[in-house]
Design a protein around this motif. Sequence first.
Motif, PDB file in Angstrom:
ATOM      1  N   HIS A 289       0.829  -1.203   0.000  1.00  0.00           N
ATOM      2  CA  HIS A 289       0.000   0.000   0.000  1.00  0.00           C
ATOM      3  C   HIS A 289       0.867   1.258   0.000  1.00  0.00           C
ATOM      4  CE1 HIS A 289      -2.044   3.330   2.192  1.00  0.00           C
ATOM      5  NE2 HIS A 289      -2.939   3.089   1.263  1.00  0.00           N
ATOM      6  N   ALA A 290       1.837   1.300   0.904  1.00  0.00           N
ATOM      7  CA  ALA A 290       2.696   2.479   0.990  1.00  0.00           C
ATOM      8  C   ALA A 290       3.427   2.724  -0.322  1.00  0.00           C
ATOM      9  CB  ALA A 290       3.695   2.316   2.131  1.00  0.00           C
ATOM     10  N   LYS A 291       3.957   1.659  -0.912  1.00  0.00           N
ATOM     11  CA  LYS A 291       4.737   1.825  -2.141  1.00  0.00           C
ATOM     12  C   LYS A 291       3.856   2.202  -3.331  1.00  0.00           C
ATOM     13  CE  LYS A 291       6.863  -2.095  -1.272  1.00  0.00           C
ATOM     14  NZ  LYS A 291       7.764  -3.270  -1.371  1.00  0.00           N
ATOM     15  N   ALA A 292       2.610   1.760  -3.327  1.00  0.00           N
ATOM     16  CA  ALA A 292       1.691   2.177  -4.391  1.00  0.00           C
ATOM     17  C   ALA A 292       1.395   3.670  -4.294  1.00  0.00           C
ATOM     18  CB  ALA A 292       0.401   1.364  -4.322  1.00  0.00           C
ATOM     19  N   VAL A 293       1.203   4.168  -3.080  1.00  0.00           N
ATOM     20  CA  VAL A 293       0.980   5.608  -2.891  1.00  0.00           C
ATOM     21  C   VAL A 293       2.218   6.390  -3.314  1.00  0.00           C
ATOM     22  CG1 VAL A 293       0.495   7.419  -1.209  1.00  0.00           C
ATOM     23  CG2 VAL A 293      -0.712   5.240  -1.056  1.00  0.00           C
ATOM     24  N   MET A 294       3.387   5.927  -2.909  1.00  0.00           N
ATOM     25  CA  MET A 294       4.637   6.576  -3.313  1.00  0.00           C
ATOM     26  C   MET A 294       4.760   6.628  -4.830  1.00  0.00           C
ATOM     27  SD  MET A 294       7.106   4.641  -0.537  1.00  0.00           S
ATOM     28  CE  MET A 294       8.643   5.024  -1.402  1.00  0.00           C
ATOM     29  N   GLN A 295       4.409   5.531  -5.469  1.00  0.00           N
ATOM     30  CA  GLN A 295       4.555   5.421  -6.921  1.00  0.00           C
ATOM     31  C   GLN A 295       3.682   6.428  -7.658  1.00  0.00           C
ATOM     32  OE1 GLN A 295       3.573   1.467  -8.457  1.00  0.00           O
ATOM     33  NE2 GLN A 295       5.484   1.523  -9.599  1.00  0.00           N
ATOM     34  N   VAL A 296       2.442   6.538  -7.227  1.00  0.00           N
ATOM     35  CA  VAL A 296       1.532   7.485  -7.873  1.00  0.00           C
ATOM     36  C   VAL A 296       1.970   8.921  -7.597  1.00  0.00           C
ATOM     37  CG1 VAL A 296      -0.844   8.319  -7.943  1.00  0.00           C
ATOM     38  CG2 VAL A 296      -0.400   5.869  -7.828  1.00  0.00           C
ATOM     39  N   ALA A 297       2.406   9.195  -6.371  1.00  0.00           N
ATOM     40  CA  ALA A 297       2.835  10.555  -6.024  1.00  0.00           C
ATOM     41  C   ALA A 297       4.058  10.983  -6.826  1.00  0.00           C
ATOM     42  CB  ALA A 297       3.129  10.636  -4.529  1.00  0.00           C
ATOM     43  N   ALA A 298       4.963  10.036  -7.093  1.00  0.00           N
ATOM     44  CA  ALA A 298       6.214  10.374  -7.777  1.00  0.00           C
ATOM     45  C   ALA A 298       6.106  10.343  -9.289  1.00  0.00           C
ATOM     46  CB  ALA A 298       7.318   9.412  -7.330  1.00  0.00           C
ATOM     47  N   ALA A 299       5.064   9.740  -9.831  1.00  0.00           N
ATOM     48  CA  ALA A 299       4.959   9.555 -11.272  1.00  0.00           C
ATOM     49  C   ALA A 299       5.059  10.877 -12.021  1.00  0.00           C
ATOM     50  CB  ALA A 299       3.639   8.870 -11.610  1.00  0.00           C
ATOM     51  N   GLY A 300       5.985  10.935 -12.962  1.00  0.00           N
ATOM     52  CA  GLY A 300       6.147  12.111 -13.800  1.00  0.00           C
ATOM     53  C   GLY A 300       6.936  13.243 -13.188  1.00  0.00           C
ATOM     54  N   THR A 301       7.260  13.146 -11.897  1.00  0.00           N
ATOM     55  CA  THR A 301       7.942  14.246 -11.217  1.00  0.00           C
ATOM     56  C   THR A 301       9.458  14.216 -11.384  1.00  0.00           C
ATOM     57  OG1 THR A 301       8.216  13.023  -9.132  1.00  0.00           O
ATOM     58  CG2 THR A 301       6.147  14.252  -9.434  1.00  0.00           C
ATOM     59  N   GLY A 302       9.998  13.087 -11.851  1.00  0.00           N
ATOM     60  CA  GLY A 302      11.444  12.931 -11.913  1.00  0.00           C
ATOM     61  C   GLY A 302      12.034  12.405 -10.624  1.00  0.00           C
TER      62      GLY A 302
END
Length: 429
Positions: A289-302
């Motif tokens: 769960h934590a890593k899925a949230v991290m993944q979406v938050a970081a997507a496209g940001t570099g």
Amino acid sequence: MSQFEVDGRNPEDGASFSGAARAAVDALLAPVDAELARRYPGEPGTRQPVHTVYVPADVFTADTVRSWGRQALEAFDAHAGTPAGLARALGVPAGELLDDVHARVRAKLEREPVEDLRIDFEDGYGPRPDAEEDAAAVRAAQLVSAAVADGSAPPYIGIRIKCMEAAVRDRGIRTLELFLATLLAAGGLPEGLVLTLPKVTYAAQVTALVRLLEDFERRAGLPQGRIGFEIQIETTQAILGADGRATVALMIEAAEGRATGLHYGTFDYSASCGVSAAYQSMDHPVADHAKAVMQVAAAGTGVRLSDGSTNVIPTGPAEQVHAAWKLHHDLVRRSLARAYYQGWDMHPAHLPTRYVAVYTFYREGLAAAAARLAAYVAKAGGDVMDEPATARALSGYLLRGLDCGAVDPAEVTALTGLDRARLDTLAGR
């Protein structure tokens, strides 16, 4: 027929959008365009290491990287000296692919056993008298500077400081100050310098580090933004705030462009969720769960992602080593499939299975990925109608394989007809 003609008519001859309406749309969306460019710049276009090795500051020496390589090779030769032995150890099929991976992994352990090294002044180091930690910070910087100068440093290297909580904040800031100042005095900041901020709970703690780095850069005459840092996600507050917001996205924003990575902390995060020690693992549901949230938050940001580690160490009799290796190998493969291309390694004997998992991942899909990309570039069609987003993913896959040594430039070019520069362009780098 021009691109503005529809069914033989030019829209300007009849009902159409006015120039004023189009100008109004541009004016309306100009701030959105700027915001998208600022928040979502895409991939940074640089190499991402496949792992981070953590070494307590008090045991870090000039020989640490070489020592890890020697110990990793000894474990590899002792417990998986042949491809068949490796297959038995991991419970995977023997064959041509594993023969190739075995040879490549051994060469990697000889050539570049560590891709990213973090000298740890936090949990792995613990509380020490101020004079002792002061001396350790200076010593670490001197050793890093010397390693960079003589070419023995890994591509990425830096320190993890203590967190920004009140009890240890001054100590962490002091260590960072001494480390950076000593690097400057010894010849400058390394190109591959990486700093890690642990146990972040509020975005303001990220902002605090940004302000410190701004001040240091200004006083040292460095370009603004020269020093970036990773944010470790080790607390529940870093994922979900008291107001219900996904806090990790706020932390990326608070870094003001300086965040280079989000690193998941397996054991601290699991403990903060109340998971008992026996079940704390990279594949626990709270971790996913934590890593899925991290993944979406970081997507496209570099901002790049790193998974955590396993604390099961491959030591002891062969049966115990093989069991630990299989666990580590399978966890790394699981992370790769979930687009977590980096993780932590805590022991030299983890390096063989790190590279076996990574190299197998990139080599087993090489031919198919290259064929799909070549067909896309040639507009040749095939069984799958790929889009630009897929071409970016395919190019990124090949580039990651190239960066870590899993695949060679010549074979990628032979399979795709593309050189590195073209792959970079297709990957959006």
